[in-house]
Design a protein around this motif. Structure first.
Motif, short mmCIF file in Angstrom:
data_model
loop_
_atom_site.label_atom_id
_atom_site.label_comp_id
_atom_site.label_asym_id
_atom_site.label_seq_id
_atom_site.Cartn_x
_atom_site.Cartn_y
_atom_site.Cartn_z
N UNK A 1 0.97 -1.24 0.05
CA UNK A 1 0.04 0.05 0.03
C UNK A 1 1.01 1.26 -0.11
N UNK A 2 0.66 2.10 -1.00
CA UNK A 2 1.52 3.33 -1.08
C UNK A 2 1.27 4.29 -0.02
N UNK A 3 2.32 4.91 0.51
CA UNK A 3 2.20 5.83 1.63
C UNK A 3 1.67 7.25 1.10
N UNK A 4 0.62 7.69 1.85
CA UNK A 4 0.12 9.06 1.56
C UNK A 4 0.38 10.12 2.57
N UNK A 5 0.51 11.33 2.17
CA UNK A 5 0.88 12.48 3.06
C UNK A 5 -0.67 13.06 3.37
N UNK A 6 -0.98 12.88 4.53
CA UNK A 6 -2.19 13.42 4.80
C UNK A 6 -2.18 14.87 5.40
N UNK A 79 10.14 9.85 -3.98
CA UNK A 79 11.14 10.33 -3.02
C UNK A 79 10.49 11.05 -1.88
N UNK A 80 9.81 12.04 -2.18
CA UNK A 80 9.12 12.85 -1.25
C UNK A 80 8.13 12.12 -0.30
N UNK A 81 7.45 11.02 -0.67
CA UNK A 81 6.68 10.17 0.07
C UNK A 81 7.63 9.39 1.12
N UNK A 82 8.75 8.83 0.74
CA UNK A 82 9.87 8.24 1.45
C UNK A 82 10.07 9.04 2.62
N UNK A 83 10.59 10.40 2.25
CA UNK A 83 10.92 11.33 3.46
C UNK A 83 10.02 11.51 4.19
N UNK A 213 15.36 2.36 3.28
CA UNK A 213 14.14 2.83 2.73
C UNK A 213 15.12 3.71 1.75
N UNK A 214 16.00 4.74 1.96
CA UNK A 214 16.33 5.62 1.30
C UNK A 214 17.63 5.35 0.43
N UNK A 215 18.03 3.98 0.45
CA UNK A 215 19.10 3.43 -0.45
C UNK A 215 18.95 3.90 -2.03
#
Length: 316
Positions: A1-6, A79-83, A213-215
């Motif tokens: 499931x993709x991460x979402x910025x609420x 990348x923004x969602x990873x951060x 995650x950021x590799x």
């Protein structure tokens, strides 16, 4: 499931991005990491739980405000969602449960203060108009935890100037030795409870997951730039995009260095030539020579050359 910025998460990211970063030099990290106790590591964990969200929040904001539609590229959004996900994991990580007596010992003033972190003048030349020089060793000092003790409207302390942050607030400057370091000799007789060991272990595990995650960040950002060039039919990138890439990758080095050093101090056995991941016997000539050979190899492979141009290293 993709991460979402609420929306609540985005508001929290903007709040943390209103604070400047805290400089940490190699010298400071070496002094701090020599023979660390569990209390020293707990102090470092608390520092990183405050500092890393600030640095990550700055990067999320920057990735959202890139010029010429670069922020909309799928790889940049990823990348923004990873951060943002790493930011959320750190700000929601539960604080350690320790007794008031132990907390008093842990946060006692340092009898051996750390040396001052000196900015690298060459980086100022790279980013002359940037207040957020994203390097681990250059960014101005602050303390998000200072909100627990100071109002944003309080006058500056210890004669340190306060600076506006572009988000309507004020940046606080807190001395480094009040946050990151204390003299381990003062707590040699302290019996650290299992809760401290467990907290350090769990926090290190979270940092290790974030680091992994950021590799692929470098290649993913590069992919985003290629997507942007293809969509707009650009052959070259402008100076504004190049400045972003320089600043972003430099910030990434600082973040990964802080994380890698903390993981090493918690997991690796002591080594006479290393403090965490820092080699105390590094030779600049050897490092530069290896970088030259790597660059020549890439040149030969990319251009199909029999032999890349020689490089003269002048290193006294």
């Amino acid at each position: 499931m993709a991460f979402r910025i609420t929306t609540p998460l985005w508001e929290k990211i903007c709040h943390f991005a209103s604070f400047p970063q805290t400089p940490v030099s190699l010298q400071q990290m070496i002094l701090f990491g020599q023979n660390p106790s569990q209390g020293t590591l707990l102090k470092a964990s608390e520092f990183l739980s405050e500092e890393l969200p600030i640095r990550l929040a700055h990067r999320v904001k920057e990735l959202s405000d890139l010029p010429q539609g670069l922020s909309e590229m799928p790889s940049i959004v990823r990348v923004k969602e990873w951060y943002a996900q790493s930011f959320e994991e750190l700000v929601t990580f539960p604080p350690p449960k320790i007794s008031p007596e132990l907390s008093k010992v842990l946060h006692s003033a340092a009898s051996l203060p750390l040396p001052v972190s000196i900015p690298n003048p060459s980086l100022h030349k790279l980013f002359p108009n940037s207040d957020d020089n994203s390097s681990m060793f250059l960014s101005p000092s602050s303390d998000i935890a200072g909100l627990k003790h100071h109002s944003m409207d309080d006058p500056p302390t210890s004669g340190r100037a306060m600076k506006t942050n572009g988000n309507g607030g004020k940046k606080m400057r807190i001395p480094m030795d009040r946050r990151y370091y204390y003299d381990p000799a003062e707590t040699l007789d302290v019996a650290w409870p299992p809760e401290v060991y467990e907290y350090n272990k769990k926090f290190t595990k979270v940092l290790d997951a974030i680091k992994k995650r950021h590799d692929p960040t470098v290649t993913t950002v590069a992919g985003g730039v290629l997507e942007w060039k293809k969509k707009n039919r650009y052959k070259l990138i402008g100076s504004d995009v190049q400045r972003f890439l320089d600043r972003f990758y430099m910030s990434r080095i600082g973040i990964r260095f802080l994380i890698g050093q903390h993981i090493a101090l918690n997991t690796l056995q002591p080594h006479p030539d290393y403090v965490g991941i820092i080699c105390t016997r590094s030779r600049l000539h050897d490092i530069a020579s290896e970088a030259i050979e790597n660059a020549r190899f890439v040149c030969e492979e990319h251009y199909g050359m029999f032999k890349a141009p020689p490089v003269q290293l002048i290193c006294p």
